[in-house]
Design a protein around this motif. Structure first.
Motif, PDB file in Angstrom:
ATOM      1  N   ARG A 121      -7.905 -10.257  -9.584  1.00 21.72           N
ATOM      2  CA  ARG A 121      -7.665 -11.498  -8.840  1.00 21.72           C
ATOM      3  C   ARG A 121      -8.531 -11.544  -7.584  1.00 21.72           C
ATOM      4  N   TYR A 157      -9.389  -4.455   4.930  1.00 19.54           N
ATOM      5  CA  TYR A 157      -8.446  -4.831   5.984  1.00 19.54           C
ATOM      6  C   TYR A 157      -8.005  -3.582   6.715  1.00 19.54           C
ATOM      7  N   GLY A 171       0.829 -13.228 -15.363  1.00 16.16           N
ATOM      8  CA  GLY A 171       0.736 -12.455 -14.136  1.00 16.16           C
ATOM      9  C   GLY A 171      -0.496 -12.778 -13.324  1.00 16.16           C
ATOM     10  N   GLU A 227      -4.449  -0.471  -3.182  1.00 14.47           N
ATOM     11  CA  GLU A 227      -3.070  -0.931  -3.321  1.00 14.47           C
ATOM     12  C   GLU A 227      -2.529  -1.354  -1.957  1.00 14.47           C
ATOM     13  N   SER A 228      -2.097  -2.605  -1.855  1.00 11.05           N
ATOM     14  CA  SER A 228      -1.615  -3.065  -0.553  1.00 11.05           C
ATOM     15  C   SER A 228      -0.205  -3.621  -0.658  1.00 11.05           C
ATOM     16  N   GLN A 274       2.468  -8.544  -2.999  1.00  6.37           N
ATOM     17  CA  GLN A 274       1.203  -7.853  -3.228  1.00  6.37           C
ATOM     18  C   GLN A 274       0.043  -8.820  -3.363  1.00  6.37           C
ATOM     19  N   ASP A 275       0.229 -10.056  -2.899  1.00  2.00           N
ATOM     20  CA  ASP A 275      -0.808 -11.062  -3.105  1.00  2.00           C
ATOM     21  C   ASP A 275      -2.088 -10.775  -2.343  1.00  2.00           C
ATOM     22  N   SER A 276      -1.937 -10.364  -1.088  1.00  2.00           N
ATOM     23  CA  SER A 276      -3.119 -10.255  -0.237  1.00  2.00           C
ATOM     24  C   SER A 276      -3.664  -8.833  -0.266  1.00  2.00           C
ATOM     25  N   ARG A 277      -4.945  -8.683   0.054  1.00  2.00           N
ATOM     26  CA  ARG A 277      -5.523  -7.342   0.145  1.00  2.00           C
ATOM     27  C   ARG A 277      -5.073  -6.669   1.425  1.00  2.00           C
ATOM     28  N   SER A 278      -4.617  -7.481   2.383  1.00  2.00           N
ATOM     29  CA  SER A 278      -4.222  -6.928   3.665  1.00  2.00           C
ATOM     30  C   SER A 278      -2.754  -6.538   3.633  1.00  2.00           C
ATOM     31  N   GLN A 279      -2.489  -5.268   3.885  1.00  2.00           N
ATOM     32  CA  GLN A 279      -1.109  -4.805   3.903  1.00  2.00           C
ATOM     33  C   GLN A 279      -0.311  -5.522   4.995  1.00  2.00           C
ATOM     34  N   LYS A 304      -0.728  -8.578   6.155  1.00  2.00           N
ATOM     35  CA  LYS A 304      -0.313  -9.935   5.752  1.00  2.00           C
ATOM     36  C   LYS A 304       0.825  -9.864   4.754  1.00  2.00           C
TER      37      LYS A 304
END
Lengths: 410, 416
Positions: free
Chosen positions: A37, A84, B188, B289-290, B306-311, B313
């Protein structure tokens, strides 16, 4: 590594044709789906930027290329060009170590302690050795300025690699856009070799830290020293590092340079004695060093205690802010949750900044230095706090002029 | 004789039926209360006397709490004054008409006036009731719309997607700002056009919870699904949850630290789990894994993001969702207790999660709301989020208000 079940590969293929390839580096369906994604989002973003310039881009081909590279193990952060770190976006490039979430957690926790401090100097000086992408100075600045208006920061990042210096300056420029506090205080990056002893003969190549500080007209004294040095021993490099780390991240940032007459563990720990010496020389009040595991943490903590200049030493785990009961090992408090990740030392005014109570009675700096040199003389056989004959003499006569106590026989 | 030797049966039966069908309304929703229930009226009078006392008190010295209370009471007192005036003139006019001493001219004038005054009275009583009904405590907040397919397999998932688009269109049309918090289809992924498995839409406008509150419940669909090959009609269900949402910039931020507030969560009661690679960590791995999972231990509510790459957020989003869910469950619990208390007094049909609230029937092109009893026939307009949907929602809001009034009266009866 266990083989991925065929059923899982088939299931992944039913969802998306790209997924089976991503299963190889991710090992897990959820992670693979997330990565796919994010890759898709990245491709969309790139395509949009290209369209804005009046260019066209074959999205499918780009995605296919990225997935292929990822399947070969190349870290996603290098493919997307960002990672990030706390709530900052830090640029990443091959040749420079990718910032780790664990480091961000320790830094955030440290700054969280500093935020509540009452008596911080008006200009807080922070030195970050082995800075890499420059993530630590930038995060410290971001976190501290978003909470405190009364402090000016001066942060200096030091690295030996020119690639890292270029990237850290780029990251600084990138964050400067659209933020108003960057103009307050200073963030700078300089090149120096931390391991070179300033008193040995200067060789060809990089400068020692002391020389570099002089040369760039930086102050010689710093309040806080932070470092995430290379800390993996050569054998651990082959045994415990992930394949994508070994294959794609710079060994320079992971394993200390090979030296003769040192065993495996000693070589892994090579940076720490030098870093603690630097901390003493620049008169750092707080020192935060990242470590690999609890054994290394204990070795570093022991060394810091032997040095005799610190009022307290503590070990932090991966989540130092997690509220668990503190464990005690070898007289060192271990805070938080997860693997042991960093060692925190403090002294003098640093005790107040961190909100700690002094565990050792406060001593004069010169006295500590004296004792430390004494330790060196006797090969660290004399423990600080134990009162040797020399020590007692020094205390009373030379410095304080205390009257001699009758119990002391001369 | 007739020109034709015979008349077909269908024509005969056509003659037997009336030419135009009479529309008979079997169920009425617009039951306007002309007269105010006595319980409500005494309550209004009590408030009016309290208002008077407060005004006297405030003339002596200023008191913030009293002033605030005065501000709350004054619309009720105004409405009551208007109602009193209208009521008085109605009684006066009636007595004038019925009095035999009045001359004919005056009587006709009075009867002209009477109808006008009556409508005034109706209006005044309506506004009095509205001012007396308490505003929903979360009505001013933005809200989260959660759409999940229920019984009915893939058809339910398809309809969930339709509903999601309907609400999106409705928001666009009415100028609500929306923010997609989570969108996951059955594979998914977030790709559109595949049946939906879960979607969370945040409506960021103030008062959004008041508007969308009526949408919570099970929405039933009756149609021939796209996946059906034999042309049979299926019935499936989609559940819609509406939660008041609390954002950092919303007005109720300070409530986080107030232990009385529904949104208060003790940090010690929440377990934060960060998905980490097993093993050494640190420089040894470069995980992407975030995912963040929060568990509220007392209620066992689990939220994972778990949508964002930033833990960072993910953590923020997870906290917002957890607060919203817990506040909702606390409120439901409180409402349940109150409903149990009232149930002995009146038979309020409590709107539970289990009952269907609305039916979308493609075969008859109709939408029926089972709470207010409203039926509309412009299904396409509803699915496009048009004015018809707004009408349906409006009718439900009216129904909810009536329930509130009934509950209020029951409360008053109960306390007596």
């Amino acid at each position: 590594m266990p083989r991925i079940p065929t059923a899982l590969v088939r299931k992944a293929h039913a969802i998306d044709a790209f997924l089976p390839a991503l299963l190889a580096p991710c090992r897990d369906m959820h992670a693979a789906q997330n990565e796919l994604r994010w890759l898709r989002e990245h491709v969309d973003k790139v395509a949009k930027a290209r369209r804005a310039r009046g260019d066209v881009l074959a999205k499918g081909a780009l995605l296919q290329k990225l997935v292929k590279q990822r399947a070969s193990g190349k870290p996603l952060q290098y493919l997307l060009g960002t990672e990030y770190f706390g709530n900052l976006v830090i640029g990443c490039r091959p040749g420079v170590l990718i910032p780790r979430a664990d480091t961000a957690a320790s830094i955030t926790h440290l700054v969280g302690l500093l935020r509540n401090a009452q008596s911080i100097p008006p200009e807080l000086r922070i030195l970050d050795l082995c800075t890499g992408t420059g993530c630590i100075p930038l995060l410290v600045q971001h976190e501290l300025y978003s909470a405190r208006k009364d402090v000016d920061l001066r942060v200096l990042g030091v690295d030996i690699s020119s690639k890292a210096l270029k990237l850290s300056n780029d990251n600084l420029q990138r964050l400067r856009k659209g933020r108003n506090y960057v103009d307050r205080g200073k963030v700078q990056f300089i090149k120096a070799d931390v391991l070179i002893d300033p008193f040995t003969d200067q060789m060809e190549g990089s400068m020692s830290l002391k020389a570099a500080l002089n040369y760039k007209s930086q102050p010689p004294f710093w309040d806080i020293l932070i470092s995430n040095p290379p800390y993996i021993s050569p054998s651990a490099y082959w045994k415990t590092t992930a394949r994508s780390v070994r294959g794609f991240e710079p060994k320079l940032a992971l394993v200390p340079p090979p030296t003769a007459k040192k065993n495996d563990t000693e070589q892994g720990d090579m940076f720490y004695p030098r870093l603690l010496e630097i901390a003493r020389d620049v008169e750092a009040k707080v020192v935060l060093l990242e470590v690999a595991d609890v054994e290394q943490a204990l070795r570093v903590a022991q060394h810091a205690r032997h040095l005799g200049i610190f009022d307290g030493v503590e070990i932090w785990r991966e989540q130092p802010d997690a509220s668990t009961e503190d464990a005690i090992e070898d007289d060192f408090a271990i805070v938080g949750n997860g693997n042991a990740r960093s060692v925190l030392c403090w002294r003098g005014a640093g005790t107040l900044w961190l909100g700690k109570s002094a565990t050792i009675p406060q001593e004069d700096d010169a006295q500590c230095l004296f004792r430390a040199s004494e330790c060196h003389f006797y090969g660290g056989a004399v423990r600080p706090g134990g009162s040797s004959h020399l020590d007692a003499q020094f205390d009373r006569k030379a410095f304080f002029g205390f009257p001699e106590t009758p119990t002391l026989k001369r | 004789m007739l020109a034709t030797p015979w008349i077909c049966r269908s024509c005969l039966s056509r003659i037997a039926r009336p030419l135009f069908r009479r529309h008979i309304r079997f169920q009425t929703t617009g039951a306007h209360t002309k007269s105010i229930p006595p319980a409500l009226l005494t309550r209004a009078r009590d408030i009016a006397s309290a208002h008077q006392q407060l005004t006297d008190k405030l003339s002596d010295g200023f008191d913030t709490r009293a002033a605030k209370k005065l501000g709350e009471y004054s619309p009720i007192v105004n409405a009551l004054g208007e109602w009193d005036k209208a009521n008085e003139s109605v009684t006066e006019l009636t007595s004038l008409i019925h009095d035999s001493a009045t001359d004919a001219e005056l009587r006709s004038l009075a009867s002209d006036d009477l109808s006008e005054t009556r409508t005034q009275l109706a209006k005044a009583s309506q506004s009095l009731i509205t001012s007396l009904v308490p505003v929903h405590p979360f009505a001013h907040l933005p809200c989260l719309l959660e759409i999940r397919p229920g019984a009915g397999g893939s058809e339910a998932a398809i309809f969930a997607g339709d509903l999601f688009r309907m609400y999106q269109a409705f928001c666009n049309r009415n100028g609500f700002r929306t923010n997609l918090v989570k969108y996951e289809n059955v594979n998914g992924t977030t790709e559109a056009g595949v049946p939906l498995s879960e979607a969370i839409l945040e409506v960021e406008n103030d008062n959004a919870y008041g508007v969308f509150r009526s949408e919570a419940g099970v929405h039933r669909v009756q149609r021939v699904p796209a996946t059906e090959t034999k042309g049979r009609t299926h019935t499936s269900a989609v559940s819609v949850h509406v939660l008041p949402s609390l954002q950092e910039n919303s007005a109720a931020e300070q409530d986080f630290d107030d232990p009385e507030s529904d949104y208060y969560i003790d940090l010690k009661e929440v377990k934060l789990e960060v998905m980490r690679a097993s093993g050494a960590g640190g420089q040894h791995v470069n995980k992407t894994e975030s995912a963040v999972r929060l568990t509220h231990i007392p209620t066992n509510t689990v939220v994972s993001m778990q949508d964002s790459r930033s833990q960072h957020k993910n953590k923020e989003k997870a906290w917002a969702l957890l607060r919203a869910r817990i506040a909702q469950s606390r409120r439901e619990k409180r409402e349940e207790e109150m409903a149990n208390m009232r149930r002995s007094v009146i038979g309020v049909a409590k709107m539970g999660r289990g009952d269907k609230v609305r039916t979308y029937n493609w075969g008859q092109q109709r939408v029926t709301d089972h709470r207010s009893g409203t039926t509309v026939h412009d299904l396409d307009d509803v699915m496009e989020g048009g004015q018809t949907l707004e009408n349906v929602m409006e009718s439900v809001r009216g129904w909810l208000m009536e329930r509130d009034v009934e509950a209020l009266i029951a409360d008053d009866d109960g306390t007596k």
